[in-house]
Design an enzyme around this catalytic site. Structure first.
Site, PDB file in Angstrom:
ATOM      1  N   TRP A  21      -1.005  -7.734  -1.595  1.00  0.00           N
ATOM      2  CA  TRP A  21      -0.033  -7.031  -2.443  1.00  0.00           C
ATOM      3  C   TRP A  21       1.406  -7.463  -2.136  1.00  0.00           C
ATOM      4  CZ3 TRP A  21       1.693  -1.367  -1.294  1.00  0.00           C
ATOM      5  CH2 TRP A  21       2.438  -0.859  -2.357  1.00  0.00           C
ATOM      6  N   ASP A  52      -8.255  -9.314   0.267  1.00  0.00           N
ATOM      7  CA  ASP A  52      -8.198  -8.465  -0.934  1.00  0.00           C
ATOM      8  C   ASP A  52      -6.947  -8.782  -1.736  1.00  0.00           C
ATOM      9  OD1 ASP A  52      -8.948  -5.901  -2.471  1.00  0.00           O
ATOM     10  OD2 ASP A  52      -6.867  -5.515  -1.883  1.00  0.00           O
ATOM     11  N   TYR A  57      -1.093  -7.940  -8.853  1.00  0.00           N
ATOM     12  CA  TYR A  57      -0.063  -8.196  -7.837  1.00  0.00           C
ATOM     13  C   TYR A  57       0.811  -9.363  -8.277  1.00  0.00           C
ATOM     14  CZ  TYR A  57      -2.968  -5.222  -4.815  1.00  0.00           C
ATOM     15  OH  TYR A  57      -3.699  -4.170  -4.295  1.00  0.00           O
ATOM     16  N   GLN A 176     -12.029   1.697  -2.642  1.00  0.00           N
ATOM     17  CA  GLN A 176     -10.766   1.288  -1.992  1.00  0.00           C
ATOM     18  C   GLN A 176      -9.724   2.398  -2.205  1.00  0.00           C
ATOM     19  OE1 GLN A 176      -7.269  -2.086  -2.243  1.00  0.00           O
ATOM     20  NE2 GLN A 176      -9.348  -2.791  -2.540  1.00  0.00           N
ATOM     21  N   LEU A 207      -0.991   1.276   7.587  1.00  0.00           N
ATOM     22  CA  LEU A 207       0.304   1.468   8.275  1.00  0.00           C
ATOM     23  C   LEU A 207       1.294   2.215   7.383  1.00  0.00           C
ATOM     24  CD1 LEU A 207       0.733  -2.075   9.921  1.00  0.00           C
ATOM     25  CD2 LEU A 207      -0.399  -0.039  10.838  1.00  0.00           C
ATOM     26  N   ARG A 209       2.344   1.595   4.377  1.00  0.00           N
ATOM     27  CA  ARG A 209       3.276   0.592   3.831  1.00  0.00           C
ATOM     28  C   ARG A 209       4.334   0.159   4.856  1.00  0.00           C
ATOM     29  NH1 ARG A 209       2.363   4.149  -0.338  1.00  0.00           N
ATOM     30  NH2 ARG A 209       4.399   5.173  -0.281  1.00  0.00           N
ATOM     31  N   ARG A 226       9.270   0.913  -1.600  1.00  0.00           N
ATOM     32  CA  ARG A 226       8.735   1.980  -0.740  1.00  0.00           C
ATOM     33  C   ARG A 226       9.858   2.875  -0.235  1.00  0.00           C
ATOM     34  NH1 ARG A 226       7.539  -1.759   4.682  1.00  0.00           N
ATOM     35  NH2 ARG A 226       9.340  -3.087   4.279  1.00  0.00           N
ATOM     36  N   GLY A 278      -1.399  -5.225   4.915  1.00  0.00           N
ATOM     37  CA  GLY A 278      -0.574  -6.186   4.189  1.00  0.00           C
ATOM     38  C   GLY A 278       0.268  -6.995   5.160  1.00  0.00           C
TER      39      GLY A 278
HETATM   40  N1  NAP Z   1      -5.980  -0.366  -4.547  1.00  0.00           N
HETATM   41  C1  NAP Z   1      -4.717  -0.001  -4.554  1.00  0.00           C
HETATM   42  O1  NAP Z   1      -4.255   0.773  -5.401  1.00  0.00           O
HETATM   43  C2  NAP Z   1      -3.838  -0.539  -3.467  1.00  0.00           C
HETATM   44  C3  NAP Z   1      -2.557  -0.004  -3.262  1.00  0.00           C
HETATM   45  C4  NAP Z   1      -1.805  -0.527  -2.213  1.00  0.00           C
HETATM   46  C5  NAP Z   1      -2.311  -1.561  -1.430  1.00  0.00           C
HETATM   47  N2  NAP Z   1      -3.549  -2.080  -1.691  1.00  0.00           N
HETATM   48  C6  NAP Z   1      -4.121  -3.188  -0.870  1.00  0.00           C
HETATM   49  O2  NAP Z   1      -4.030  -2.859   0.489  1.00  0.00           O
HETATM   50  C7  NAP Z   1      -3.241  -3.828   1.186  1.00  0.00           C
HETATM   51  C8  NAP Z   1      -2.505  -3.165   2.287  1.00  0.00           C
HETATM   52  O3  NAP Z   1      -1.609  -2.164   1.809  1.00  0.00           O
HETATM   53  P1  NAP Z   1      -0.162  -2.108   2.411  1.00  0.00           P
HETATM   54  O4  NAP Z   1       0.518  -3.389   2.160  1.00  0.00           O
HETATM   55  O5  NAP Z   1       0.464  -0.844   1.978  1.00  0.00           O
HETATM   56  O6  NAP Z   1      -0.593  -2.041   3.976  1.00  0.00           O
HETATM   57  P2  NAP Z   1       0.113  -1.619   5.312  1.00  0.00           P
HETATM   58  O7  NAP Z   1      -0.613  -2.426   6.318  1.00  0.00           O
HETATM   59  O8  NAP Z   1       0.124  -0.153   5.414  1.00  0.00           O
HETATM   60  O9  NAP Z   1       1.626  -2.100   5.168  1.00  0.00           O
HETATM   61  C9  NAP Z   1       1.967  -3.445   5.189  1.00  0.00           C
HETATM   62  C10 NAP Z   1       3.346  -3.602   5.778  1.00  0.00           C
HETATM   63  O10 NAP Z   1       3.342  -3.155   7.126  1.00  0.00           O
HETATM   64  C11 NAP Z   1       4.203  -3.948   7.917  1.00  0.00           C
HETATM   65  N3  NAP Z   1       3.388  -4.527   8.979  1.00  0.00           N
HETATM   66  C12 NAP Z   1       2.249  -5.252   8.891  1.00  0.00           C
HETATM   67  N4  NAP Z   1       1.779  -5.592  10.101  1.00  0.00           N
HETATM   68  C13 NAP Z   1       2.620  -5.068  10.999  1.00  0.00           C
HETATM   69  C14 NAP Z   1       2.677  -5.074  12.422  1.00  0.00           C
HETATM   70  N5  NAP Z   1       1.749  -5.704  13.145  1.00  0.00           N
HETATM   71  N6  NAP Z   1       3.690  -4.419  13.024  1.00  0.00           N
HETATM   72  C15 NAP Z   1       4.651  -3.783  12.309  1.00  0.00           C
HETATM   73  N7  NAP Z   1       4.652  -3.741  10.951  1.00  0.00           N
HETATM   74  C16 NAP Z   1       3.652  -4.381  10.304  1.00  0.00           C
HETATM   75  C17 NAP Z   1       4.809  -4.991   6.989  1.00  0.00           C
HETATM   76  O11 NAP Z   1       5.981  -4.446   6.380  1.00  0.00           O
HETATM   77  P3  NAP Z   1       7.460  -4.631   6.894  1.00  0.00           P
HETATM   78  O12 NAP Z   1       7.440  -5.574   8.060  1.00  0.00           O
HETATM   79  O13 NAP Z   1       8.214  -5.109   5.747  1.00  0.00           O
HETATM   80  O14 NAP Z   1       7.827  -3.229   7.280  1.00  0.00           O
HETATM   81  C18 NAP Z   1       3.793  -5.061   5.871  1.00  0.00           C
HETATM   82  O15 NAP Z   1       4.354  -5.489   4.656  1.00  0.00           O
HETATM   83  C19 NAP Z   1      -2.379  -4.468   0.094  1.00  0.00           C
HETATM   84  O16 NAP Z   1      -1.884  -5.736   0.472  1.00  0.00           O
HETATM   85  C20 NAP Z   1      -3.379  -4.513  -1.042  1.00  0.00           C
HETATM   86  O17 NAP Z   1      -4.275  -5.585  -0.871  1.00  0.00           O
HETATM   87  C21 NAP Z   1      -4.314  -1.566  -2.677  1.00  0.00           C
END
Ligand code: NAP
Length: 319
Positions: A21, A52, A57, A176, A207, A209, A226, A278
């Site tokens: 995403w 995924d 996206y 999901q 996490l 977002r 966000r 993500g």
């Molecule tokens: N089905 C749906 O409706 C839906 C909706 C949302 C997402 N998704 C799927 O789920 C995936 C994950 O969602 P999400 O992007 O919200 O996931 P998340 O893992 O909660 O947030 C990702 C963000 O966390 C931060 N991050 C990642 N690894 C880190 C680490 N090791 N230490 C510190 N910060 C870290 C980064 O942001 P910063 O560094 O910028 O802070 C990254 O952009 C998406 O990519 C997508 O494939 C699906």
């Protein structure tokens, strides 16, 4: 990395799944491509075999970039590839939901083309479409399965009644939903339902977002859309950072970082198959991958859950 079976499918997936995403500039802003490409390769090196994405996206951009990368590096067979359809974004008038028979067939062709592959392992309906009959969706799925273009079907953001309805017409292999320390909505109904039916669950935003990644401070300006959320700015953010600072102490006692604690917290729930995180750069996946090595004890799981439940209530009241 640990692996597990996705519901009743024959897919053996890593407990951490890589989400795409972040290649959606309208939400996340411009994410540089080179570090993103490196993060996908790094994830593979760490044992992640599950990825995924969604056609929506970046209106096709995320699928296109993943397709280019898989083709260039010969990576297609190394991944269990999941994508989604639902939003018809090809019309100039803007996007709207569409899960009609003909649109599903068209959307799948478009995803296969962008992903430069001949099959999708897990094809998911991104959300609930109130005005298309489930048997019409099933008719399209039957065609795609018979043609060998899709192996398994999943759903996203659905409740048990909606899954039950679809389940009468096609096999729902996977849900999901969002699930993390700040959003536990699915614990009451969706997770028990999926456990009882052996439907795999791949939770998104483990996490929250990025907020639970542990790198923000009370006065941080968080980029992307966000930041509009009540926990991402102002008094709400201050209260969250206080809770995160307390959680970091608990994490350190267990030799974990905040990001690893938050991710491991979701993976400790036995209904969760895989957590989708993500990434924008290799440090993101390198920073969380350890979470999959083990689970939390009951004591720590509830301790951290209570901490964030209370902090969230306080933050929302303050906002
Ligand atoms: N089905 C749906 O409706 C839906 C909706 C949302 C997402 N998704 C799927 O789920 C995936 C994950 O969602 P999400 O992007 O919200 O996931 P998340 O893992 O909660 O947030 C990702 C963000 O966390 C931060 N991050 C990642 N690894 C880190 C680490 N090791 N230490 C510190 N910060 C870290 C980064 O942001 P910063 O560094 O910028 O802070 C990254 O952009 C998406 O990519 C997508 O494939 C699906």
């Amino acid at each position: 990395m640990k692996y597990t079976q996705l519901g009743k499918t024959d897919l053996n997936v890593s407990r951490i799944c890589l989400g795409c995403w972040q290649l959606s500039p309208s939400f996340w802003g411009e994410v540089p491509l080179d570090p993103w490409v490196e993060s996908v390769k790094t994830a593979l090196d760490c044992g992640v075999n599950f990825i995924d994405t969604a056609d929506a996206y970046g209106d096709g951009y995320a699928e296109e970039q993943l397709g280019l990368l898989m083709k260039r590096e010969g990576l297609r067979d190394k991944f269990v590839l999941a994508t989604k359809f639902f939003w018809k974004f090809t019309e100039p008038s803007g996007r709207h939901p569409d899960t009609t028979h003909d649109y599903i067939l068209q959307a799948c062709e478009d995803s296969l083309r962008r992903l430069q592959t001949d099959h999708i392992d897990l094809y998911q309906i991104h959300s609930w479409d109130a005005i298309t009959r489930p048997d019409e969706v099933a008719r399209a799925f039957n065609t795609l399965k018979t043609q060998g273009k899709v192996r398994w079907f999943g759903v996203s953001n659905l409740n048990p009644e909606q899954m039950e309805l679809y389940g009468k017409h096609f096999e729902v292999s996977c849900l999901q939903p969002p699930y993390n320390l700040l959003d536990r909505t699915i614990e009451t109904r969706e997770l028990p339902y999926c456990l009882s039916k052996n439907i795999g669950v791949i939770n998104f935003s483990p996490l929250f977002r990025g907020l639970l990644g542990g790198r923000y401070k009370a006065d941080s300006t968080i980029e992307g859309k966000r930041a509009n959320g009540p926990l991402f700015h102002g008094e709400g953010l201050k209260i969250m950072i206080k809770a995160i600072d307390e959680a970091k102490v608990i994490a350190a006692e267990h030799d974990l970082t905040m990001a690893q604690l938050a991710m491991r917290w979701t993976l400790t729930n036995p209904a969760i198959t895989s957590a989708i995180t993500g990434v924008k750069k290799p440090e993101h996946i390198l920073g969380t991958v350890k979470a999959a090595d083990d689970v939390l004890s009951h004591k720590v799981w509830y301790q951290v859950a209570n901490l964030f439940t209370q902090a969230k209530a306080k933050a929302l009241a303050a906002g």
